[in-house]
Design an enzyme around this catalytic site. Structure first.
Site, PDB file in Angstrom:
ATOM      1  N   ASN A 177       0.855  -1.189   0.000  1.00  8.88           N
ATOM      2  CA  ASN A 177       0.000   0.000   0.000  1.00  8.88           C
ATOM      3  C   ASN A 177       0.890   1.238   0.000  1.00  8.88           C
ATOM      4  O   ASN A 177       1.409   1.632   1.034  1.00  8.88           O
ATOM      5  CB  ASN A 177      -0.900  -0.029   1.248  1.00  8.88           C
ATOM      6  N   GLU A 206      -7.234   5.139   7.160  1.00  7.36           N
ATOM      7  CA  GLU A 206      -7.052   6.550   6.779  1.00  7.36           C
ATOM      8  C   GLU A 206      -8.265   7.054   5.999  1.00  7.36           C
ATOM      9  O   GLU A 206      -8.632   8.224   6.109  1.00  7.36           O
ATOM     10  CB  GLU A 206      -5.746   6.707   5.967  1.00  7.36           C
ATOM     11  N   GLY A 265       1.888   2.707  10.827  1.00 11.48           N
ATOM     12  CA  GLY A 265       2.859   3.800  10.729  1.00 11.48           C
ATOM     13  C   GLY A 265       3.490   4.191  12.057  1.00 11.48           C
ATOM     14  O   GLY A 265       4.154   5.218  12.144  1.00 11.48           O
ATOM     15  N   SER A 294       2.988  -1.493  10.587  1.00 12.99           N
ATOM     16  CA  SER A 294       4.409  -1.510  10.940  1.00 12.99           C
ATOM     17  C   SER A 294       5.100  -2.841  10.647  1.00 12.99           C
ATOM     18  O   SER A 294       5.953  -3.290  11.415  1.00 12.99           O
ATOM     19  CB  SER A 294       4.594  -1.102  12.417  1.00 12.99           C
ATOM     20  N   HIS A 311      -9.686   1.460   4.224  1.00 15.19           N
ATOM     21  CA  HIS A 311      -8.457   1.659   5.012  1.00 15.19           C
ATOM     22  C   HIS A 311      -8.743   2.652   6.141  1.00 15.19           C
ATOM     23  O   HIS A 311      -9.558   3.573   5.969  1.00 15.19           O
ATOM     24  CB  HIS A 311      -7.351   2.186   4.098  1.00 15.19           C
ATOM     25  N   GLU A 356      -5.868  -4.470  10.531  1.00 14.18           N
ATOM     26  CA  GLU A 356      -4.902  -3.397  10.728  1.00 14.18           C
ATOM     27  C   GLU A 356      -5.284  -2.587  11.963  1.00 14.18           C
ATOM     28  O   GLU A 356      -6.081  -1.639  11.860  1.00 14.18           O
ATOM     29  CB  GLU A 356      -4.877  -2.466   9.508  1.00 14.18           C
ATOM     30  N   LYS A 362       0.086   4.270  -0.488  1.00 19.73           N
ATOM     31  CA  LYS A 362      -0.591   5.501  -0.033  1.00 19.73           C
ATOM     32  C   LYS A 362      -0.311   6.634  -1.038  1.00 19.73           C
ATOM     33  O   LYS A 362      -0.183   6.355  -2.231  1.00 19.73           O
ATOM     34  CB  LYS A 362      -0.161   5.842   1.389  1.00 19.73           C
TER      35      LYS A 362
HETATM   36  P1  PGA Z   1       2.525   0.736   7.685  1.00 18.33           P
HETATM   37  O1  PGA Z   1       1.086   0.937   7.008  1.00 18.33           O
HETATM   38  O2  PGA Z   1       3.073  -0.568   7.165  1.00 18.33           O
HETATM   39  O3  PGA Z   1       3.320   1.923   7.208  1.00 18.33           O
HETATM   40  O4  PGA Z   1       2.322   0.707   9.151  1.00 18.33           O
HETATM   41  C1  PGA Z   1       0.223  -0.141   6.790  1.00 18.33           C
HETATM   42  C2  PGA Z   1      -1.058   0.342   6.174  1.00 18.33           C
HETATM   43  O5  PGA Z   1      -1.525   1.438   6.506  1.00 18.33           O
HETATM   44  O6  PGA Z   1      -1.667  -0.365   5.347  1.00 18.33           O
END
Ligand code: PGA
Length: 270
Positions: free
Chosen positions: A26, A118, A194, A234, A116, A188, A28
């Site tokens: 992903n 976000e 993140g 992460s 997601h 998630e 983003k």
């Molecule tokens: P990350 O994000 O691996 O940077 O923690 C995962 C995601 O948001 O799908």
């Protein structure tokens, strides 16, 4: 996916689970179309044929990169699935700024991330909208990667299972059992995304088991056993292996660590 000779090259099914593993990148809102081409070429160069044998690798760039990557993957017969990060549920019309599932399917997109955290928190997407998107993705013969997960507060209040159950049931209720087995759900935890602090493998596996249990209770055991469940939050090359070893999990959704081809290749190889 095709081999160098042009024949289909599908990853092997995990003998323990009967499901094919999936590692999804992903990106983003990172990497323009020129950077995207470079990253995918480098990733392709780094990976060996055996790296594709045990898992599907799906790349989810920003919309504006999709056409360039579609052409690259097709012309160089790369073994990557093309993915998207979002879509709108309507087929076409006056929806300024949106992209429909049908448009993505036309570009050869196979997997579409839906819901997601976000999108839920920044763009205020609710369970009802997410359910419509899941259905639209299936209706266009693509596979939704439905993201679910609790916030730190919800976890602190002991509401994790309740949140997962609500998010999963809202999203799948109106999906036909004939296609639901193709669904991918990414667990998630919002607090792990993140943050540099992943969930423990035990917590991630428990989350996966809760999700599978919810699907079984709403649909059937057979459907729940077919659904693939990923962990995301992460994930790095240092911890990817432990998650992939859990029989409750079928793969990973990777954000930050998927942007650098060296890191992402190391994560896949691990
Ligand atoms: P990350 O994000 O691996 O940077 O923690 C995962 C995601 O948001 O799908």
């Amino acid at each position: 996916m095709v081999s160098k000779k042009g024949e289909a090259l599908l990853p092997k099914v995990n003998a323990r689970t009967g499901r094919t593993r999936l590692i999804a990148a992903n990106w983003k809102m990172n990497l323009n179309h020129l950077e995207a081409i470079q990253v995918v070429q480098k990733l392709h160069f780094k990976l060996r044929a055996s790296d594709y044998e045990y898992c599907e690798i799906s790349i989810h760039p920003p919309f504006v990169d999709l056409r360039s990557l579609q052409l690259l993957i097709d012309s160089d017969r790369m073994n990557f699935s093309l993915g998207a990060q979002n879509c709108y549920f309507e087929a076409k019309g006056a929806f300024t700024g949106e992209v429909s599932a049908q448009m993505l399917a036309k570009l050869g997109v196979r997997n579409v991330i839906v819901g997601h955290s976000e999108r839920r928190s920044i763009f205020k997407e609710d369970d009802e909208l997410i359910a419509k998107k899941v259905k639209a993705v299936f209706d266009s013969q693509m596979i939704p990667i439905l993201c679910v997960g609790e916030t730190a507060d919800e976890r602190g209040n002991g509401q994790s299972a309740e949140v997962l159950s609500r998010q999963v049931s809202a999203a799948i209720r109106s999906v036909s059992p004939d296609v639901l087995g193709n669904l991918v759900v990414a667990y998630e935890p919002v607090w792990a995304i993140g943050s540099g602090t992943p969930a423990s493998v035990q917590d991630a596996s428990e989350g996966g088991d809760i999700i599978r249990g919810v699907i079984e209770s709403i649909k059937s055991k057979e459907v729940s056993q077919a659904v693939r469940i990923l962990y995301g939050g992460s994930v790095t090359s240092a911890n990817s292996r432990e998650f992939l070893e859990s029989s409750s999990l079928d793969g990973l959704l990777v954000g930050g660590a998927s942007l650098d081809p060296d890191d992402f290749a190391a994560l896949i190889e691990a």
